[in-house]
Scaffold this motif. Sequence first.
Motif, PDB file in Angstrom:
ATOM      1  N   LEU A  83      33.532  53.086  69.108  1.00 10.82           N
ATOM      2  CA  LEU A  83      32.112  52.132  68.645  1.00 10.82           C
ATOM      3  C   LEU A  83      31.971  53.139  67.319  1.00 10.82           C
ATOM      4  O   LEU A  83      31.060  52.480  65.947  1.00 10.82           O
ATOM      5  CB  LEU A  83      31.002  52.449  69.243  1.00 10.82           C
ATOM      6  N   TRP A  84      32.013  54.311  66.836  1.00  8.67           N
ATOM      7  CA  TRP A  84      31.854  54.219  66.056  1.00  8.67           C
ATOM      8  C   TRP A  84      32.492  53.763  63.989  1.00  8.67           C
ATOM      9  O   TRP A  84      32.291  54.068  63.421  1.00  8.67           O
ATOM     10  CB  TRP A  84      31.987  56.247  65.787  1.00  8.67           C
ATOM     11  N   GLN A  85      33.800  54.046  64.596  1.00  9.37           N
ATOM     12  CA  GLN A  85      34.853  53.393  63.630  1.00  9.37           C
ATOM     13  C   GLN A  85      34.168  52.345  63.523  1.00  9.37           C
ATOM     14  O   GLN A  85      34.679  51.134  62.394  1.00  9.37           O
ATOM     15  CB  GLN A  85      35.683  53.683  64.375  1.00  9.37           C
ATOM     16  N   LYS A  86      34.086  51.064  64.701  1.00  9.40           N
ATOM     17  CA  LYS A  86      33.499  49.550  64.472  1.00  9.40           C
ATOM     18  C   LYS A  86      32.258  49.921  63.497  1.00  9.40           C
ATOM     19  O   LYS A  86      32.477  49.068  62.413  1.00  9.40           O
ATOM     20  CB  LYS A  86      33.171  49.030  65.527  1.00  9.40           C
ATOM     21  N   ILE A  87      31.657  50.820  63.942  1.00  4.86           N
ATOM     22  CA  ILE A  87      29.823  50.958  62.982  1.00  4.86           C
ATOM     23  C   ILE A  87      30.390  50.875  61.168  1.00  4.86           C
ATOM     24  O   ILE A  87      30.317  50.461  60.327  1.00  4.86           O
ATOM     25  CB  ILE A  87      29.355  51.727  63.255  1.00  4.86           C
ATOM     26  N   TYR A  88      31.363  52.408  61.874  1.00  7.54           N
ATOM     27  CA  TYR A  88      31.704  52.534  59.862  1.00  7.54           C
ATOM     28  C   TYR A  88      32.945  51.502  59.373  1.00  7.54           C
ATOM     29  O   TYR A  88      32.521  50.992  58.272  1.00  7.54           O
ATOM     30  CB  TYR A  88      32.905  53.738  60.214  1.00  7.54           C
ATOM     31  N   ASN A  89      33.524  50.895  59.968  1.00  9.41           N
ATOM     32  CA  ASN A  89      34.298  49.286  59.423  1.00  9.41           C
ATOM     33  C   ASN A  89      32.700  48.129  59.078  1.00  9.41           C
ATOM     34  O   ASN A  89      33.380  47.613  57.506  1.00  9.41           O
ATOM     35  CB  ASN A  89      35.147  48.865  59.767  1.00  9.41           C
ATOM     36  N   SER A  90      32.137  48.598  59.644  1.00 11.14           N
ATOM     37  CA  SER A  90      30.775  47.297  59.690  1.00 11.14           C
ATOM     38  C   SER A  90      29.855  47.529  58.663  1.00 11.14           C
ATOM     39  O   SER A  90      29.844  46.778  57.399  1.00 11.14           O
ATOM     40  CB  SER A  90      30.517  47.317  60.541  1.00 11.14           C
ATOM     41  N   ILE A  91      30.285  48.955  57.619  1.00 12.78           N
ATOM     42  CA  ILE A  91      28.778  49.648  57.016  1.00 12.78           C
ATOM     43  C   ILE A  91      29.852  49.038  55.784  1.00 12.78           C
ATOM     44  O   ILE A  91      29.735  48.265  55.220  1.00 12.78           O
ATOM     45  CB  ILE A  91      28.615  50.811  57.343  1.00 12.78           C
ATOM     46  N   LEU A  92      31.683  49.613  55.524  1.00 16.67           N
ATOM     47  CA  LEU A  92      32.676  48.885  55.030  1.00 16.67           C
ATOM     48  C   LEU A  92      32.344  47.516  54.040  1.00 16.67           C
ATOM     49  O   LEU A  92      32.565  47.715  53.279  1.00 16.67           O
ATOM     50  CB  LEU A  92      33.658  49.950  55.165  1.00 16.67           C
ATOM     51  N   GLN A  93      32.534  46.901  55.429  1.00 17.65           N
ATOM     52  CA  GLN A  93      32.792  45.206  55.109  1.00 17.65           C
ATOM     53  C   GLN A  93      31.758  45.114  54.887  1.00 17.65           C
ATOM     54  O   GLN A  93      31.661  44.209  53.370  1.00 17.65           O
ATOM     55  CB  GLN A  93      32.783  44.922  56.172  1.00 17.65           C
ATOM     56  N   PHE A  94      30.105  45.153  54.611  1.00 14.50           N
ATOM     57  CA  PHE A  94      29.690  44.674  54.141  1.00 14.50           C
ATOM     58  C   PHE A  94      29.213  45.642  53.102  1.00 14.50           C
ATOM     59  O   PHE A  94      28.514  44.468  52.027  1.00 14.50           O
ATOM     60  CB  PHE A  94      27.629  45.266  55.049  1.00 14.50           C
ATOM     61  N   ILE A  95      29.046  46.777  52.445  1.00 18.76           N
ATOM     62  CA  ILE A  95      29.322  46.713  50.738  1.00 18.76           C
ATOM     63  C   ILE A  95      30.377  46.481  49.696  1.00 18.76           C
ATOM     64  O   ILE A  95      29.705  46.026  49.191  1.00 18.76           O
ATOM     65  CB  ILE A  95      29.910  48.892  51.181  1.00 18.76           C
ATOM     66  N   MET A  96      31.479  45.871  50.822  1.00 18.17           N
ATOM     67  CA  MET A  96      32.482  45.803  49.866  1.00 18.17           C
ATOM     68  C   MET A  96      31.844  44.084  49.912  1.00 18.17           C
ATOM     69  O   MET A  96      32.467  43.615  48.479  1.00 18.17           O
ATOM     70  CB  MET A  96      33.678  45.523  50.311  1.00 18.17           C
TER      71      MET A  96
END
Length: 84
Positions: free
Chosen positions: A14-27
């Motif tokens: 879950l933590w990794q999914k959230i981290y990746n989602s934040i990255l994707q949003f920012i990018m």
Amino acid sequence: MGLEIDIENELAILWQKIYNSILQFIMDKGLTDTPIELQNCCIKSLFVTSDGTINLTDYNGTKDLAETFDDFVLYEVYQSLQKK
């Protein structure tokens, strides 16, 4: 019951999914290498580098990698970004 859940593993996923989602949003928004102020969050701002590192700054001035904060902090950052 026979159903065992590896809670630590599930939380890490879950933590990794959230981290990746934040990255994707920012990018997707083209906001890498730009400080982003957050609203209604325990974190004052975040900064995502072009190489995908998330840095957080809290209201006490503590600035560090997302990994060093408690998990709930990253979840709050995610929720704050979803409201933007």
